[in-house]
Write an enzyme that holds these catalytic residues in place. Structure first.
Site: not given
Length: 408
Positions: A270, A324, A333
């Site tokens: 990631e 998201e 986030e």
């Protein structure tokens, strides 16, 4: 005349080989780039539209954070290689060899090989928290899952590893000082031995963004964004670094070497940059996110290695495909995505850089459905180049055929 015909045949074979290698080199350019496809959102597109999007972007590697059967079914008979994930809460169960065999038999085997499952990520950042019990489960769960793959004849196709955060290191600056935390000295060697035995990379989640966020006055923004900068020189190796990501990866490699596993491959499971954040999240802007990921793509096109391993291509999975909206935590986030859930770009990351014939003015845009990708410049240029080669090849064949006939 027979000698002339032999020359014609030889030249024809050479031209065909050149054409094949030209196409192959284009395809290889994206082999070191993957995307993390998270699903913690209530407005994400269905898997079939996601598949179409990935294919339109010429991305051939993806990682999901579970074994979603709908995704695995949808991705069947596509060109997408996929890494699936065992959730952390499953580790205690999958320590048991029979449970692991059952899990692989149900979650993996029915979809393979139609779906190109290439890896199983066992847990995610298990060593980051304080759950020492969970840490103790990890390696045994990996061993059991690998044994199940062996029993089912899948081990030569599917790798077993685990993504780690940079928090596994106690030191990462300068890179040569890289070393694992002392509290992990009991468990990390077991993990590394498993990876070495099965010849699987050590995966690390690397986010230079966090370093800048925590110390925006002390960390150069250009250095973390891959922009031109003076960089830094490791005083112990004299290796020069022009970006933080490569320095952090090399710190991991040095740490592995100090554990006796310097030969392990290292991959980035990631990395990314948020396009939006809270007021105290320095650097979380659309501009910085676009620059970071665009510059990262340019490096991947070049198949670069790190200063410590310049000839070893570094495989990187970008985080993430979509924003998201249901992820907990700070605003950042929920804003790591290259795309919005409706399929529109969060920003133009510049996928035109994935072509050797990219046009600086090339761009990529999505229509309102978020599915049809219009790629101007680079794909047109690539296909034109191939067509030109084919035309030259046909013209050459015609010319040489006439030459033979004129000598009859």
């Amino acid at each position: 005349m027979e000698t002339l015909q032999n020359r014609i045949s030889t030249l024809y074979v050479l031209l065909r080989l050149f054409l094949t290698l030209s196409v192959f080199s284009f395809q290889r350019e994206v082999e070191s780039l993957g995307i993390n496809y998270g699903q913690i959102g209530n407005n994400l597109p269905p898997p079939d539209k996601v598949l179409h999007l990935l294919q339109s972007l010429n991305l051939t590697k993806a990682r999901i954070y579970d074994t979603n059967p709908q995704i695995l079914k949808t991705f069947a008979n596509s060109n997408i290689e996929i890494i699936v994930t065992v959730e952390n809460e499953m580790l205690s169960t999958l320590m048991d060899p029979q449970a692991a065999l059952q899990w692989v038999s149900v979650r993996i085997k029915p979809y393979f090989p139609a779906t190109r499952i290439t890896g199983i990520a066992v847990g995610n950042e298990v060593f980051t928290g304080d759950d020492t019990v969970l840490m103790a489960y990890l390696v045994q769960a990996m061993v059991s899952i690998h044994a199940a793959l062996v029993r089912l004849g899948l081990d030569q196709y599917i790798q077993v590893s685990t993504p780690n955060s940079l928090a596994v290191l106690s030191e990462s600056y300068p890179p040569s000082a890289g070393c694992f935390r002392q509290d992990l000295n009991g468990i990390v060697p077991e993990l590394l031995q498993f990876l070495a035995t099965t010849k699987v990379p050590f995966w690390i989640n690397v986010y230079p963004y966090f370093a800048y966020k925590n110390d925006p006055d002390g960390v150069s923004l250009d250095y973390v964004l891959f922009n031109p900068n003076s960089g830094m020189i490791d005083p112990y190796t004299n290796l020069q670094y022009d970006n933080m990501l490569y320095a952090q990866v090399d710190a991991v490699i040095f740490a592995l070497g100090k554990m006796g596993f310097g030969g392990l491959e290292v991959g980035v499971s990631e990395t990314g940059w948020p396009s939006k954040g809270d007021p105290d999240e320095s650097g979380a802007t659309v501009e910085n996110a676009a620059i970071y990921n665009r510059n990262l793509l340019k490096r991947q096109v070049k198949n670069e290695g790190t200063p410590l391993r310049p000839k070893r291509r570094l495989e990187i999975y970008v985080f993430a495909l979509f924003n998201e909206d249901m992820k907990p935590g700070q605003t950042s986030e929920r804003n790591y995505g290259l795309f919005q859930p409706d399929g529109t770009m969060a920003y133009n990351v510049g996928f035109d850089t994935l072509s050797t014939t990219s046009n600086p003015s090339a761009s990529i845009s999505l229509d309102s459905s978020g599915i049809q990708v219009k790629q101007r410049g680079y794909m047109k240029s690539f296909h034109c180049s191939v067509c030109s080669i084919l035309l030259y090849l046909l013209a050459f064949q015609l010319f040489m055929t006439r030459a033979v006939l004129s000598n009859l």
